[in-house]
Design an enzyme around this catalytic site. Sequence first.
Site, PDB file in Angstrom:
ATOM      1  N   GLY A 143      39.920  44.526  38.641  1.00 17.72           N
ATOM      2  CA  GLY A 143      39.988  43.131  38.956  1.00 17.72           C
ATOM      3  C   GLY A 143      40.755  41.953  38.232  1.00 17.72           C
ATOM      4  O   GLY A 143      42.034  42.597  38.166  1.00 17.72           O
ATOM      5  N   CYS A 144      40.238  40.786  38.890  1.00 15.03           N
ATOM      6  CA  CYS A 144      41.816  39.641  37.956  1.00 15.03           C
ATOM      7  C   CYS A 144      42.004  40.313  36.203  1.00 15.03           C
ATOM      8  O   CYS A 144      41.479  40.879  35.389  1.00 15.03           O
ATOM      9  CB  CYS A 144      40.843  38.330  37.425  1.00 15.03           C
ATOM     10  SG  CYS A 144      42.512  36.969  37.120  1.00 15.03           S
TER      11      CYS A 144
END
Length: 228
Positions: A32-33
Amino acid sequence: MMVDFQQMAIDEIEEGLHQNDGRLELATFGMGCFWGPEARFGGMPGVVRTCVGFAGGKEPAPTYREMADHTETIQIQFDPLVISYADVLREFWQNHYPNRGNYKGRQYISLLHYHTDQQRQTIEAIQKEMEAQLGEAIETEISPFSEFTLAEERHQKYYLKRYPKALEQLSGLYPEKEMLVGSTFAARLNGFVKGYGTKDSLREEIAQWSIGEIEKDFLTKLFSKMKW
């Protein structure tokens, strides 16, 4: 005199912390981020360096604005005598959902690159363990490591940089922000401000680092006096 001492301190600190570089291992993964995972792993004892960047694609020269077919990725160096690759993988899989739909192309997919055949074998073993916990097959994209592109400076130690007063107090040790990328101390601070670790746990860890007593005292006092 203070500037000279600070430079001596950071040189001794980094030399001491990295004296076992010959046995350090790399781990490269996307979950993810990349801001959050860098803070999470940066707060873990045994992790020596952290940085964020892009991997997994074929298009050349990815950037944050022009990522193309690459994925937001974190890369860490860790001491396997302190934290095993198996434990790195458990932390990886237990802290994101690996079967999430690719709602922004490949930017946030679950990605895992192995650097050695031993890492590949460990991945296979821990994946089975995690699938039993999850109750379904894991769809993380797993492949040999090929290339990692460092993200722009503003994305490195992102949460620490949200505290300008802290950065000002660290400027004697890190006159250039780029120096934060390879720093163990900066990795811990980035984790600390995100909630990974406490003041006491970081002070206790610093006391165990392979650096001189003067440098330990310097870092401990600096950390204790920091204004956020």
